[in-house]
Design a protein around this motif. Structure first.
Motif, PDB file in Angstrom:
ATOM      1  N   GLU A  54       0.851  -1.179   0.000  1.00 31.44           N
ATOM      2  CA  GLU A  54       0.000   0.000   0.000  1.00 31.44           C
ATOM      3  C   GLU A  54       0.898   1.244   0.000  1.00 31.44           C
ATOM      4  OE1 GLU A  54      -2.043   1.086   3.607  1.00 31.44           O
ATOM      5  OE2 GLU A  54      -1.257  -0.704   4.587  1.00 31.44           O
ATOM      6  N   PRO A  55       0.340   2.424  -0.305  1.00 33.63           N
ATOM      7  CA  PRO A  55       1.184   3.608  -0.516  1.00 33.63           C
ATOM      8  C   PRO A  55       2.110   3.914   0.671  1.00 33.63           C
ATOM      9  CG  PRO A  55      -1.053   4.046  -1.256  1.00 33.63           C
ATOM     10  CD  PRO A  55      -1.081   2.708  -0.581  1.00 33.63           C
ATOM     11  N   TYR A  56       3.376   4.122   0.341  1.00 35.83           N
ATOM     12  CA  TYR A  56       4.350   4.440   1.394  1.00 35.83           C
ATOM     13  C   TYR A  56       5.192   5.628   0.944  1.00 35.83           C
ATOM     14  CZ  TYR A  56       7.571   1.721  -1.562  1.00 35.83           C
ATOM     15  OH  TYR A  56       8.315   1.251  -2.601  1.00 35.83           O
ATOM     16  N   ASP A  57       5.891   6.204   1.904  1.00 33.42           N
ATOM     17  CA  ASP A  57       6.678   7.404   1.643  1.00 33.42           C
ATOM     18  C   ASP A  57       8.116   7.002   1.304  1.00 33.42           C
ATOM     19  OD1 ASP A  57       6.479  10.185   1.456  1.00 33.42           O
ATOM     20  OD2 ASP A  57       7.422  10.486   3.416  1.00 33.42           O
ATOM     21  N   ARG A  58       8.670   7.604   0.248  1.00 34.38           N
ATOM     22  CA  ARG A  58      10.008   7.190  -0.183  1.00 34.38           C
ATOM     23  C   ARG A  58      11.168   7.978   0.428  1.00 34.38           C
ATOM     24  NH1 ARG A  58       8.833   3.568  -4.406  1.00 34.38           N
ATOM     25  NH2 ARG A  58       6.836   4.044  -5.371  1.00 34.38           N
ATOM     26  N   PRO A  59      11.001   9.282   0.711  1.00 37.48           N
ATOM     27  CA  PRO A  59      12.171  10.018   1.210  1.00 37.48           C
ATOM     28  C   PRO A  59      12.866   9.385   2.425  1.00 37.48           C
ATOM     29  CG  PRO A  59      10.474  11.570   0.580  1.00 37.48           C
ATOM     30  CD  PRO A  59       9.858  10.191   0.479  1.00 37.48           C
ATOM     31  N   PRO A  60      12.134   8.772   3.371  1.00 35.01           N
ATOM     32  CA  PRO A  60      12.859   8.196   4.516  1.00 35.01           C
ATOM     33  C   PRO A  60      13.740   7.003   4.146  1.00 35.01           C
ATOM     34  CG  PRO A  60      10.528   8.510   5.043  1.00 35.01           C
ATOM     35  CD  PRO A  60      10.675   8.704   3.559  1.00 35.01           C
ATOM     36  N   LEU A  61      13.514   6.415   2.975  1.00 28.30           N
ATOM     37  CA  LEU A  61      14.233   5.177   2.635  1.00 28.30           C
ATOM     38  C   LEU A  61      15.741   5.400   2.584  1.00 28.30           C
ATOM     39  CD1 LEU A  61      11.917   3.719  -0.170  1.00 28.30           C
ATOM     40  CD2 LEU A  61      11.906   3.187   2.279  1.00 28.30           C
ATOM     41  N   SER A  62      16.169   6.545   2.063  1.00 26.30           N
ATOM     42  CA  SER A  62      17.617   6.772   1.913  1.00 26.30           C
ATOM     43  C   SER A  62      18.223   7.371   3.176  1.00 26.30           C
ATOM     44  CB  SER A  62      17.870   7.709   0.721  1.00 26.30           C
ATOM     45  OG  SER A  62      17.196   8.945   0.890  1.00 26.30           O
ATOM     46  N   LYS A  63      17.413   7.553   4.205  1.00 20.40           N
ATOM     47  CA  LYS A  63      17.914   8.218   5.416  1.00 20.40           C
ATOM     48  C   LYS A  63      17.683   7.327   6.635  1.00 20.40           C
ATOM     49  CE  LYS A  63      16.548  12.508   3.105  1.00 20.40           C
ATOM     50  NZ  LYS A  63      15.536  12.028   2.158  1.00 20.40           N
ATOM     51  N   GLY A 170      22.581   9.495  -3.971  1.00 20.61           N
ATOM     52  CA  GLY A 170      23.932   8.970  -3.748  1.00 20.61           C
ATOM     53  C   GLY A 170      24.615   9.677  -2.586  1.00 20.61           C
ATOM     54  N   SER A 171      24.457  10.993  -2.529  1.00 19.73           N
ATOM     55  CA  SER A 171      25.105  11.758  -1.459  1.00 19.73           C
ATOM     56  C   SER A 171      24.487  11.438  -0.101  1.00 19.73           C
ATOM     57  CB  SER A 171      24.998  13.255  -1.756  1.00 19.73           C
ATOM     58  OG  SER A 171      25.660  13.568  -2.970  1.00 19.73           O
ATOM     59  N   GLU A 172      23.163  11.278  -0.067  1.00 19.74           N
ATOM     60  CA  GLU A 172      22.506  10.943   1.203  1.00 19.74           C
ATOM     61  C   GLU A 172      22.960   9.566   1.699  1.00 19.74           C
ATOM     62  OE1 GLU A 172      18.310  11.284   0.527  1.00 19.74           O
ATOM     63  OE2 GLU A 172      18.351  13.476   0.474  1.00 19.74           O
ATOM     64  N   ILE A 173      23.116   8.638   0.763  1.00 16.55           N
ATOM     65  CA  ILE A 173      23.529   7.290   1.180  1.00 16.55           C
ATOM     66  C   ILE A 173      24.985   7.302   1.631  1.00 16.55           C
ATOM     67  CG2 ILE A 173      23.825   4.899   0.394  1.00 16.55           C
ATOM     68  CD1 ILE A 173      21.401   5.422  -1.463  1.00 16.55           C
ATOM     69  N   ALA A 174      25.814   8.099   0.966  1.00 15.27           N
ATOM     70  CA  ALA A 174      27.206   8.235   1.417  1.00 15.27           C
ATOM     71  C   ALA A 174      27.241   8.760   2.850  1.00 15.27           C
ATOM     72  CB  ALA A 174      27.968   9.171   0.488  1.00 15.27           C
ATOM     73  N   SER A 175      26.357   9.705   3.141  1.00 12.62           N
ATOM     74  CA  SER A 175      26.286  10.268   4.487  1.00 12.62           C
ATOM     75  C   SER A 175      25.910   9.194   5.509  1.00 12.62           C
ATOM     76  CB  SER A 175      25.262  11.406   4.496  1.00 12.62           C
ATOM     77  OG  SER A 175      25.028  11.877   5.796  1.00 12.62           O
ATOM     78  N   VAL A 176      24.908   8.372   5.167  1.00 11.66           N
ATOM     79  CA  VAL A 176      24.501   7.290   6.068  1.00 11.66           C
ATOM     80  C   VAL A 176      25.653   6.310   6.277  1.00 11.66           C
ATOM     81  CG1 VAL A 176      22.978   5.293   6.315  1.00 11.66           C
ATOM     82  CG2 VAL A 176      22.046   7.483   5.539  1.00 11.66           C
ATOM     83  N   CYS A 177      26.365   5.984   5.195  1.00 17.47           N
ATOM     84  CA  CYS A 177      27.498   5.052   5.322  1.00 17.47           C
ATOM     85  C   CYS A 177      28.516   5.576   6.330  1.00 17.47           C
ATOM     86  CB  CYS A 177      28.180   4.844   3.970  1.00 17.47           C
ATOM     87  SG  CYS A 177      27.219   3.837   2.821  1.00 17.47           S
ATOM     88  N   PHE A 353      25.198  14.639   5.802  1.00 18.62           N
ATOM     89  CA  PHE A 353      26.364  15.076   6.566  1.00 18.62           C
ATOM     90  C   PHE A 353      25.984  16.124   7.615  1.00 18.62           C
ATOM     91  CE2 PHE A 353      27.660  13.746   2.312  1.00 18.62           C
ATOM     92  CZ  PHE A 353      28.403  12.630   2.653  1.00 18.62           C
ATOM     93  N   GLY A 354      24.823  15.919   8.222  1.00 19.11           N
ATOM     94  CA  GLY A 354      24.375  16.802   9.295  1.00 19.11           C
ATOM     95  C   GLY A 354      23.901  18.155   8.823  1.00 19.11           C
ATOM     96  N   VAL A 355      23.795  18.338   7.504  1.00 18.56           N
ATOM     97  CA  VAL A 355      23.357  19.627   6.969  1.00 18.56           C
ATOM     98  C   VAL A 355      22.006  19.458   6.280  1.00 18.56           C
ATOM     99  CG1 VAL A 355      23.858  21.429   5.254  1.00 18.56           C
ATOM    100  CG2 VAL A 355      25.691  20.541   6.698  1.00 18.56           C
ATOM    101  N   ASN A 356      21.112  20.387   6.536  1.00 18.28           N
ATOM    102  CA  ASN A 356      19.806  20.399   5.899  1.00 18.28           C
ATOM    103  C   ASN A 356      19.913  21.272   4.645  1.00 18.28           C
ATOM    104  OD1 ASN A 356      17.062  19.797   5.745  1.00 18.28           O
ATOM    105  ND2 ASN A 356      16.478  21.666   6.836  1.00 18.28           N
ATOM    106  N   ILE A 357      19.871  20.640   3.487  1.00 17.60           N
ATOM    107  CA  ILE A 357      19.931  21.386   2.233  1.00 17.60           C
ATOM    108  C   ILE A 357      18.508  21.544   1.721  1.00 17.60           C
ATOM    109  CG2 ILE A 357      20.823  21.438  -0.133  1.00 17.60           C
ATOM    110  CD1 ILE A 357      23.054  19.564   0.742  1.00 17.60           C
ATOM    111  N   LYS A 358      18.095  22.773   1.479  1.00 18.97           N
ATOM    112  CA  LYS A 358      16.763  23.010   0.935  1.00 18.97           C
ATOM    113  C   LYS A 358      16.868  23.965  -0.246  1.00 18.97           C
ATOM    114  CE  LYS A 358      13.185  23.008   3.828  1.00 18.97           C
ATOM    115  NZ  LYS A 358      12.284  23.282   4.992  1.00 18.97           N
ATOM    116  N   GLY A 359      15.907  23.858  -1.138  1.00 17.52           N
ATOM    117  CA  GLY A 359      15.945  24.753  -2.286  1.00 17.52           C
ATOM    118  C   GLY A 359      14.559  25.057  -2.802  1.00 17.52           C
ATOM    119  N   VAL A 360      14.439  26.187  -3.508  1.00 17.46           N
ATOM    120  CA  VAL A 360      13.219  26.524  -4.236  1.00 17.46           C
ATOM    121  C   VAL A 360      13.600  27.017  -5.620  1.00 17.46           C
ATOM    122  CG1 VAL A 360      11.737  27.094  -2.262  1.00 17.46           C
ATOM    123  CG2 VAL A 360      13.201  28.857  -3.246  1.00 17.46           C
TER     124      VAL A 360
END
Lengths: 467, 72
Positions: A54-63, A170-177, A353-360
């Motif tokens: 059933e529908p699930y959220d994807r952003p948490p998967l890489s974090k 890729g960058s988020e997963i590198a951070s988790v590693c 890497f402990g940084v919150n990157i946001k953009g518009v």
């Protein structure tokens, strides 16, 4: 009965008895279903999804999932209301017949509709060599099943992880590693991480962040081959600079492929960049004529945007799925004067890497960048992108509270460079080239792409596949 | 229970974190990490955390029972 009464009766009848089919059971599909019921649609509603979940959220998967904090099957999306739908999960749509108004399923079933919403999204681009991609230990990340497998592989303590492609995933997963204290190499063909989405100036900062956290970041190289052991498990990677790496886990994060194959032959303007639609989410046919009964939402939609010279914009962003689904749902049960546009100001976030990157906005639409607040050294700053004297995008590192301020500037096409914010000004406020790569260069595709003016755009996306 | 945080809207005020520390955490200075499907025993804490958010970025399941689509 006058005409307007007849039209009103027609709409009410459709809301009560029309058949709506949503293809795609992820964020956009779910929110569209809820939106339809909110709009008063009470007819039969079918939701088709190729994944069994059933529908699930994807952003948490890489974090949080890869980190091992949240199990991969624990990101199910909250339901904001009952949708009373027939769910056809675990069976893919394989065809669309617009004449008989039916969706064909992989199991041979035909599902009839009066109105259709296309929300089939994207999938991970696989490693280019199928034999190498099939080796144990070679992964992509898009689904919760992918995340479960990759999380287990990381938890097993590999000697080294190789990440191919330094976009956001890729960058988020590198951070988790690194948080898991795993040795990790990131190989990126371009000159810096995140360069497709944010350009070389920000990419240089992202590269420093990776190296400061112990990532073996290699830019300007490609991975040419993956080699397995006798048991079929990946053990070594060969790079274009002649070096080799001993690795136990390889993650190919090479961007996404839009799930348009099932629409082949349907006569819609679909292709590489998705399905073209108008700003009201109605699909264009192959001739650029807008359809009345087929709508598009989420990652697969591609629509002209007033802020970006009416070029067709492809957006793989979370809130584009949410807001696009709401507008599509509204327009599916409304007639002309009541239809609404979906004209999102693109917005994204990424934690790494402990940084919150946001953009518009759309960074690659700009060609210059200026730092407007904060300190690059402290990795707490805001920067804006400009094109021809107008602000077109902004990015913040640990400075997200200011993003709305810049978003409002983008929405009114405020001048670039902007006047100083009056707070926390950096020493150097001189615009410099933003250093976006040539869009034709082979690198990770950014997840927001301007795809031209033509709904069919023969150059890049209108291409019939080999049969 | 199920929640999702709109991280575009989230500004990292972190008002929610002390109210449901097992569910919502700050990662670095302003990035929120959370458990999307926390145990039901967290419900009261999560509801309080959601109510405390200055930008109302925390969406909480509005159905008691999610039989629909729950085929997996």
């Amino acid at each position: 009965m006058n005409t307007s009464t007849m039209v009103t009766a027609l709409v009410e009848n459709f809301k009560a008895n029309g058949r709506i089919v949503i293809v795609g059971a992820s964020l956009a599909g779910l929110r569209a279903a809820e939106g339809l019921r909110n709009e008063g649609f009470s007819g039969p509603l079918t939701i088709i999804g190729d994944e069994p979940h059933e529908p699930y959220d994807r952003p948490p998967l890489s974090k949080q999932v890869l980190k091992g904090w949240v199990p991969a099957d624990h990101t199910k999306l909250p339901r904001l209301r009952a949708v009373d739908a027939e769910w056809r999960l675990g069976v893919a749509a394989t065809g669309l017949d617009r004449t008989s108004k039916q969706v064909r399923l992989a199991n041979g079933d035909q599902v009839p509709f009066d109105r259709l919403l296309i929300a089939t999204g994207t999938r991970a681009r696989p490693w280019f060599n199928p034999a190498e991609a099939a080796l144990d230990g070679v992964f992509t990340l898009r689904t919760c099943d992918d995340a479960a497998r990759l999380q287990a592989a990381l938890a097993a303590g590999p000697r080294r992880v190789l990440i191919i492609g330094a976009g956001f995933i890729g960058s988020e997963i590198a951070s988790v590693c690194r948080e898991l204290d795993l040795a990790v190499t990131v190989a990126e063909r371009a000159e810096a991480p995140l360069i497709g989405a944010l350009g070389g100036v920000i990419g240089t900062i992202a590269a420093e962040m990776q190296r400061d956290h112990g990532v073996d970041l290699r830019t300007g190289v490609s991975v040419e081959a993956l080699e397995g052991d006798a048991g079929g498990h990946v053990r070594r990677a060969r790079l274009s600079d002649g070096s080799t790496l001993d690795v136990d886990v390889v993650l190919a994060s090479l961007g996404s492929i839009r799930n348009t194959e099932w629409l082949e032959g349907a006569g819609l303007a679909s292709g590489f960049w998705g399905v073209a639609c108008d700003a009201g989410c109605r699909a264009f046919d192959i001739n650029g004529v807008v359809t009345d009964s087929i709508f598009v939402a989420g990652d697969i939609a591609r629509a002209p945007h007033v802020l970006y010279e009416y070029q067709f914009l492809s957006l793989e962003h979370w809130d584009n799925a949410v807001f696009g689904a709401e507008v599509a749902a509204h327009n599916m049960v409304s007639l002309e004067p009541d239809r609404r546009p979906h004209l999102p100001l693109p917005a994204f976030w990424s934690g790494q890497f402990g940084v919150n990157i946001k953009g518009v906005g759309v960074g690659p639409f700009g060609d210059e960048i200026v730092f407007t607040q904060g300190s690059v050294k402290e990795r707490r700053f805001a920067a804006v992108y400009g094109r021809r004297g107008r602000i077109v995008a902004a990015v913040t590192f640990n400075h997200g509270k200011w993003l709305e301020y810049y978003g409002a500037m983008i929405e009114r096409s405020a001048p670039f460079p902007p006047p100083p914010a009056g707070f926390d000004q950096p020493a150097d406020m001189q615009p410099v080239p933003a250093q976006f790569p040539d869009p034709r260069a082979p690198t990770a595709l950014p997840d927001v792409v301007l795809t031209g003016h033509d709904p069919t755009e023969r150059g890049a996306e209108f291409r019939s596949r080999r049969r | 229970m199920r929640i999702v945080v709109d991280l575009n809207r989230c500004q990292g005020y972190a008002q929610c974190v002390p109210l449901a520390p097992d569910v919502l955490k700050l990662h670095g200075e302003e990035a929120l990490m959370y458990d999307p499907n926390p145990d039901d025993s967290q419900r009261q804490r999560v509801l309080r955390a959601a109510a405390s958010c200055p930008v109302q970025a925390i969406l909480v399941e509005r159905l008691d029972d999610t039989e629909e689509g729950a085929t997996s």
